[in-house]
Motif scaffolding. Structure first.
Motif, PDB file in Angstrom:
ATOM      1  N   TRP A 284       0.772  -1.456  -0.086  1.00 57.98           N
ATOM      2  CA  TRP A 284       0.028   0.054  -0.002  1.00 57.98           C
ATOM      3  C   TRP A 284       0.802   1.156  -0.530  1.00 57.98           C
ATOM      4  CZ3 TRP A 284      -0.272  -3.531   4.267  1.00 57.98           C
ATOM      5  CH2 TRP A 284       0.714  -3.334   5.257  1.00 57.98           C
ATOM      6  N   GLY A 285       2.396   0.911  -0.072  1.00 59.23           N
ATOM      7  CA  GLY A 285       2.970   2.664   0.451  1.00 59.23           C
ATOM      8  C   GLY A 285       3.502   3.097  -0.956  1.00 59.23           C
ATOM      9  N   PHE A 286       4.742   3.426  -1.357  1.00 52.69           N
ATOM     10  CA  PHE A 286       5.388   4.385  -2.480  1.00 52.69           C
ATOM     11  C   PHE A 286       5.668   3.444  -3.323  1.00 52.69           C
ATOM     12  CE2 PHE A 286       6.060   8.096   0.587  1.00 52.69           C
ATOM     13  CZ  PHE A 286       4.921   8.066   0.623  1.00 52.69           C
ATOM     14  N   ARG A 287       5.841   2.700  -3.243  1.00 53.02           N
ATOM     15  CA  ARG A 287       6.611   0.884  -4.071  1.00 53.02           C
ATOM     16  C   ARG A 287       5.773   0.167  -4.792  1.00 53.02           C
ATOM     17  NH1 ARG A 287      12.129   3.027  -3.538  1.00 53.02           N
ATOM     18  NH2 ARG A 287      11.787   5.443  -3.378  1.00 53.02           N
ATOM     19  N   ASP A 288       6.596  -0.801  -5.589  1.00 54.37           N
ATOM     20  CA  ASP A 288       5.905  -2.064  -5.952  1.00 54.37           C
ATOM     21  C   ASP A 288       6.111  -3.129  -5.888  1.00 54.37           C
ATOM     22  OD1 ASP A 288       8.013  -1.925  -7.565  1.00 54.37           O
ATOM     23  OD2 ASP A 288       7.537  -1.726  -9.702  1.00 54.37           O
ATOM     24  N   ARG A 289       5.398  -4.255  -5.655  1.00 54.65           N
ATOM     25  CA  ARG A 289       5.741  -5.842  -5.485  1.00 54.65           C
ATOM     26  C   ARG A 289       7.261  -6.173  -6.145  1.00 54.65           C
ATOM     27  NH1 ARG A 289       3.543 -10.346  -3.914  1.00 54.65           N
ATOM     28  NH2 ARG A 289       1.075  -9.489  -3.772  1.00 54.65           N
ATOM     29  N   ARG A 290       6.918  -5.596  -7.717  1.00 50.24           N
ATOM     30  CA  ARG A 290       8.551  -5.981  -7.592  1.00 50.24           C
ATOM     31  C   ARG A 290      10.012  -5.623  -7.350  1.00 50.24           C
ATOM     32  NH1 ARG A 290      10.471  -4.210 -14.603  1.00 50.24           N
ATOM     33  NH2 ARG A 290      12.951  -5.569 -13.991  1.00 50.24           N
ATOM     34  N   GLU A 291       9.887  -4.334  -7.041  1.00 50.94           N
ATOM     35  CA  GLU A 291      10.918  -3.691  -6.198  1.00 50.94           C
ATOM     36  C   GLU A 291      11.569  -4.735  -5.074  1.00 50.94           C
ATOM     37  OE1 GLU A 291      11.768   0.755  -5.763  1.00 50.94           O
ATOM     38  OE2 GLU A 291      11.853   0.315  -3.615  1.00 50.94           O
ATOM     39  N   LEU A 292      10.273  -4.204  -4.244  1.00 46.05           N
ATOM     40  CA  LEU A 292       9.902  -5.222  -3.202  1.00 46.05           C
ATOM     41  C   LEU A 292      10.438  -6.960  -3.004  1.00 46.05           C
ATOM     42  CD1 LEU A 292       6.619  -4.622  -1.517  1.00 46.05           C
ATOM     43  CD2 LEU A 292       9.051  -3.516  -0.200  1.00 46.05           C
ATOM     44  N   GLN A 293       9.924  -7.717  -3.976  1.00 47.16           N
ATOM     45  CA  GLN A 293      10.763  -9.023  -4.548  1.00 47.16           C
ATOM     46  C   GLN A 293      12.473  -8.728  -5.107  1.00 47.16           C
ATOM     47  OE1 GLN A 293       7.506 -10.032  -7.442  1.00 47.16           O
ATOM     48  NE2 GLN A 293       6.684 -11.368  -6.329  1.00 47.16           N
ATOM     49  N   GLU A 294      12.369  -7.841  -5.372  1.00 52.45           N
ATOM     50  CA  GLU A 294      13.749  -7.933  -6.234  1.00 52.45           C
ATOM     51  C   GLU A 294      14.844  -7.279  -4.936  1.00 52.45           C
ATOM     52  OE1 GLU A 294      14.225  -4.846  -8.981  1.00 52.45           O
ATOM     53  OE2 GLU A 294      13.201  -6.420 -11.384  1.00 52.45           O
ATOM     54  N   HIS A 295      14.956  -6.985  -3.684  1.00 54.70           N
ATOM     55  CA  HIS A 295      15.436  -6.789  -2.457  1.00 54.70           C
ATOM     56  C   HIS A 295      15.251  -7.554  -1.299  1.00 54.70           C
ATOM     57  CE1 HIS A 295      15.631  -2.712  -5.743  1.00 54.70           C
ATOM     58  NE2 HIS A 295      17.077  -3.785  -4.632  1.00 54.70           N
ATOM     59  N   HIS A 296      14.020  -8.706  -2.500  1.00 57.19           N
ATOM     60  CA  HIS A 296      14.507  -9.982  -1.287  1.00 57.19           C
ATOM     61  C   HIS A 296      13.523  -9.528   0.376  1.00 57.19           C
ATOM     62  CE1 HIS A 296      17.525 -11.661  -3.745  1.00 57.19           C
ATOM     63  NE2 HIS A 296      18.033 -10.717  -3.648  1.00 57.19           N
TER      64      HIS A 296
END
Length: 219
Positions: free
Chosen positions: A188-200
């Motif tokens: 629900w924040g400022f970034r997307d799922r892809r960024e969170l996945q790429e940073h494990h």
């Protein structure tokens, strides 16, 4: 693993502050005669502290002295308007109460200046007890350094592995992982799922109560 503490990022995790940050920044840029940016662009400008935010939004050739003046102007204006549109995300109050009722201590670690961070928590969560609230402070490396997160663990007398680290950006995931904490990325924040996945991120959630469910499932 039984979790004893939840450490939260502030902007984009507990509080939706994007509009006020963008409006303040664009007001400062307009007053200086510099190009403004769309509100959506600020999702990627913020998150690394106010000084970094200013460097990202002003013209790249701007002298350091002028950038410092822009930062001072931004800080002064933001101090008067940060609560105009900002508010906790839906479900945050219930999530915090759920974690506390489950026996977890609560903490905040932000790259927002320390006094702004504390003021946000006092204003938006007046009835919620936090065990530690830290913003960016002199002498303490900002995120993604794990220094602040490890300081919180030591202060609350818990092991890093007993902590959930909750945030919405790559910086938050790097901070939590470097500190040896279980990282939870929020959608629900400022970034997307892809960024969170790429940073494990160890876990990615779309509803705040999923954090409570995870903590309870590990008891």
């Amino acid at each position: 693993m039984v979790y004893r503490t939840a450490v939260f990022d502030l902007d984009g995790t507990l509080v939706d502050s994007l509009q006020d940050l963008a409006d303040t920044a664009n007001e400062m840029l307009a007053a200086c005669g510099y190009p403004q940016h769309p509100v959506a662009a600020y999702r990627y400008f913020v998150g690394d502290g106010m000084a970094t935010l200013i460097r990202r939004i002003v013209p790249p050739s701007l002298p350091e002295t002028e950038s410092a003046r822009c930062l001072a102007d931004f800080t002064q204006t933001y101090a008067a308007r940060w609560q105009r549109n900002s508010c906790p995300y839906p479900g945050i109050h219930a999530m915090l109460s759920g974690l506390q009722n489950a026996g977890l201590k609560l903490a905040v670690l932000s790259n927002k200046p320390h006094e702004f961070t504390r003021e946000f928590i006092r204003f938006f969560f007046p009835a919620q007890q936090f065990d530690a609230v830290f913003g960016q402070r002199p002498g303490i490396e900002k995120k993604p350094s794990p220094a602040g997160a490890l300081e919180i663990a030591a202060l609350l007398n818990v092991e890093p592995a007993e902590c959930l680290y909750v945030g919405d950006t790559a910086v938050d995931m790097e901070t939590g992982r470097s500190a040896g904490m279980f990282t939870i990325g929020v959608l629900w924040g400022f970034r997307d799922r892809r960024e969170l996945q790429e940073h494990h991120a160890d876990l990615i959630v779309s509803d705040p109560m999923e954090i409570v469910e995870h903590a309870l499932a590990c008891r």
